[in-house]
Design a protein around this motif. Structure first.
Motif, mmCIF file in Angstrom:
data_model
loop_
_atom_site.group_PDB
_atom_site.id
_atom_site.type_symbol
_atom_site.label_atom_id
_atom_site.label_comp_id
_atom_site.label_asym_id
_atom_site.label_seq_id
_atom_site.Cartn_x
_atom_site.Cartn_y
_atom_site.Cartn_z
ATOM 1 N N ALA A 112 5.809 10.403 13.022
ATOM 2 C CA ALA A 112 4.827 9.700 12.195
ATOM 3 C C ALA A 112 4.463 10.495 10.946
ATOM 4 N N ASP A 113 4.969 11.736 10.816
ATOM 5 C CA ASP A 113 4.658 12.542 9.636
ATOM 6 C C ASP A 113 5.336 12.008 8.376
ATOM 7 N N ALA A 114 6.356 11.172 8.531
ATOM 8 C CA ALA A 114 7.058 10.618 7.379
ATOM 9 C C ALA A 114 6.213 9.542 6.704
ATOM 10 N N TYR A 115 6.276 9.484 5.372
ATOM 11 C CA TYR A 115 5.517 8.490 4.613
ATOM 12 C C TYR A 115 6.343 7.224 4.403
ATOM 13 N N ALA A 116 5.663 6.086 4.459
ATOM 14 C CA ALA A 116 6.326 4.798 4.249
ATOM 15 C C ALA A 116 5.372 3.875 3.495
ATOM 16 N N ILE A 117 5.906 2.788 2.965
ATOM 17 C CA ILE A 117 5.109 1.800 2.232
ATOM 18 C C ILE A 117 4.695 0.698 3.195
ATOM 19 N N ALA A 120 0.850 -1.185 0.000
ATOM 20 C CA ALA A 120 0.000 0.000 0.000
ATOM 21 C C ALA A 120 0.886 1.234 0.000
ATOM 22 N N ILE A 121 0.688 2.093 -0.989
ATOM 23 C CA ILE A 121 1.429 3.360 -1.080
ATOM 24 C C ILE A 121 0.395 4.453 -1.273
ATOM 25 N N SER A 122 0.173 5.248 -0.242
ATOM 26 C CA SER A 122 -0.872 6.268 -0.356
ATOM 27 C C SER A 122 -0.676 7.361 0.684
ATOM 28 N N GLY A 123 0.545 7.882 0.762
ATOM 29 C CA GLY A 123 0.832 8.899 1.771
ATOM 30 C C GLY A 123 0.572 8.369 3.167
ATOM 31 N N ILE A 124 1.044 7.153 3.443
ATOM 32 C CA ILE A 124 0.749 6.469 4.706
ATOM 33 C C ILE A 124 1.834 6.742 5.748
ATOM 34 N N SER A 125 1.421 7.150 6.921
ATOM 35 C CA SER A 125 2.353 7.371 8.028
ATOM 36 C C SER A 125 2.474 6.089 8.844
ATOM 37 N N ALA A 126 3.699 5.694 9.151
ATOM 38 C CA ALA A 126 3.945 4.450 9.885
ATOM 39 C C ALA A 126 3.844 4.685 11.393
ATOM 40 N N THR A 127 2.644 4.892 11.879
ATOM 41 C CA THR A 127 2.438 5.131 13.309
ATOM 42 C C THR A 127 2.725 3.854 14.107
ATOM 43 N N LYS A 128 2.969 4.006 15.392
ATOM 44 C CA LYS A 128 3.254 2.852 16.249
ATOM 45 C C LYS A 128 2.090 1.873 16.251
ATOM 46 N N GLU A 129 0.881 2.413 16.230
ATOM 47 C CA GLU A 129 -0.312 1.562 16.230
ATOM 48 C C GLU A 129 -0.395 0.749 14.943
ATOM 49 N N ARG A 130 -0.108 1.383 13.819
ATOM 50 C CA ARG A 130 -0.150 0.677 12.535
ATOM 51 C C ARG A 130 0.967 -0.356 12.423
ATOM 52 N N GLN A 131 2.100 -0.083 13.045
ATOM 53 C CA GLN A 131 3.223 -1.018 12.985
ATOM 54 C C GLN A 131 2.936 -2.332 13.703
ATOM 55 N N GLU A 165 1.188 19.278 3.389
ATOM 56 C CA GLU A 165 1.497 20.563 2.753
ATOM 57 C C GLU A 165 1.498 20.520 1.227
ATOM 58 N N ALA A 166 2.168 19.535 0.633
ATOM 59 C CA ALA A 166 2.243 19.476 -0.831
ATOM 60 C C ALA A 166 0.854 19.314 -1.446
ATOM 61 N N ILE A 167 -0.006 18.553 -0.780
ATOM 62 C CA ILE A 167 -1.375 18.350 -1.256
ATOM 63 C C ILE A 167 -2.173 19.647 -1.102
ATOM 64 N N GLU A 205 9.431 13.029 3.875
ATOM 65 C CA GLU A 205 9.124 13.707 5.135
ATOM 66 C C GLU A 205 8.016 14.722 4.885
ATOM 67 N N SER A 206 6.859 14.455 5.424
ATOM 68 C CA SER A 206 5.717 15.324 5.164
ATOM 69 C C SER A 206 5.569 16.396 6.242
ATOM 70 N N LYS A 207 4.777 17.408 5.917
ATOM 71 C CA LYS A 207 4.451 18.461 6.871
ATOM 72 C C LYS A 207 2.955 18.734 6.749
ATOM 73 N N ASN A 208 2.263 18.719 7.850
ATOM 74 C CA ASN A 208 0.824 18.945 7.830
ATOM 75 C C ASN A 208 0.505 20.419 8.083
ATOM 76 N N VAL A 209 -0.531 20.901 7.390
ATOM 77 C CA VAL A 209 -0.917 22.305 7.498
ATOM 78 C C VAL A 209 -2.440 22.416 7.636
ATOM 79 N N ILE A 210 -2.871 23.618 7.973
ATOM 80 C CA ILE A 210 -4.298 23.919 8.111
ATOM 81 C C ILE A 210 -4.716 24.801 6.940
ATOM 82 N N MET A 211 -5.821 24.458 6.301
ATOM 83 C CA MET A 211 -6.359 25.281 5.216
ATOM 84 C C MET A 211 -7.641 25.968 5.679
#
Length: 266
Positions: free
Chosen positions: A221-226, A102-113, A196-198, A124-130
């Motif tokens: 967890a902001d970093a994306y992984a497969i 699965a590749i879809s801007g997925i963050s590898a959180t501890k819970e998901r791991q 941010e990029a989105i 390395e992603s950055k989250n923002v408010i619109m």
């Protein structure tokens, strides 16, 4: 004697079931190579990472994550098949066996791991408010959103981020990013949280929207992984080799920039 034989049989059956369970994802790499195809789950509404556009008159999934998946397929010498679905079903498709990765801007959180294997991070992603551009000066802190509507994508890391920071706001999870953008654009919601990029891509297309100056806390967890099914040791190793090579040549950042340029032209 019958009891002894029955007991022994039950032990063997139990051991067999455990072995089958353990072997289910023991060599996903070999399974992918045998069928000559890798199925990639993604939610194609995360421009510039994955989105749909017309290519030679055909509705096609494109984006930075798509190029990453193609590089993995090239390394494994197999075809790549993209399976489009809502984001909250992307990870579930791995457990059901409908997808290999699965590749879809997925963050590898501890819970998901706990439930899935993950590659090394590739972005390395950055989250923002619109918010609405005309109201950017009205929002200087999270408390300014108290009793107001904040929309996030259901099942995303941004949903958790919003709940952690907008304590007094009314958080509403929605399935599609486009729906979130519309809600803020027409004033039904006051803010949304995106990578941010989105967000930049949507701001480019929706001139009445802007990225707020309010900074969201960063997190590992902001970093994306497969993501891959639990136990995909050999596959993970191969995927990490591809990511390492692409990052060394700075190709992933190139994928993101090229996909961003394409997304804002539409």
């Amino acid at each position: 004697m019958k009891k002894v034989l029955l007991s022994a049989t039950m032990v063997l059956v139990g051991a067999s079931l455990v072995a089958c369970s353990a072997d289910k994802h023991a060599d996903n790499l070999a399974k992918i190579e045998d069928k000559g195809k890798i199925v990639v789950a993604m939610s194609p509404e995360f421009a510039p990472f994955e989105f749909k556009t017309l290519v030679k008159g055909k509705d096609t999934i494109v984006g930075a994550d798509v190029e990453l998946a193609k590089a993995i397929g090239e390394e494994l010498k197999v075809d790549v098949e993209f399976s489009a679905m809502s984001f909250d079903n992307v990870l579930a498709s791995l457990k059901s066996g409908k997808a290999d990765i699965a590749i879809s801007g997925i963050s590898a959180t501890k819970e998901r791991q706990k439930a899935y294997d993950f590659s090394d991070s590739y972005y390395e992603s950055k989250n923002v408010i619109m918010v609405q551009k005309a109201k950017t000066q009205d929002y200087k802190g999270f408390k300014d959103f108290d009793n107001q509507a904040v929309v996030v994508q259901k099942g995303s890391i941004q949903e958790k981020i919003a709940k952690d920071n907008f304590k007094g706001a009314n958080i509403t999870p929605l399935t599609k990013v486009g729906e979130m953008v519309t809600e803020v654009s027409n004033g039904k919601a006051q803010a949304l949280v995106l990578e941010e990029a989105i967000a930049k891509g949507y701001a480019e297309k929706n001139k009445n929207l802007a990225i707020s100056t309010i900074e969201l806390p960063s997190d590992d967890a902001d970093a994306y992984a497969i993501a891959m099914p639990k136990g995909s040791k050999k596959l993970t190793k191969k995927v990490n080799e591809v990511i390492k090579s692409l990052k060394k040549e700075d190709k992933i950042n190139t994928f993101v920039q090229e996909a961003y340029d394409l997304s804002v032209k539409e």
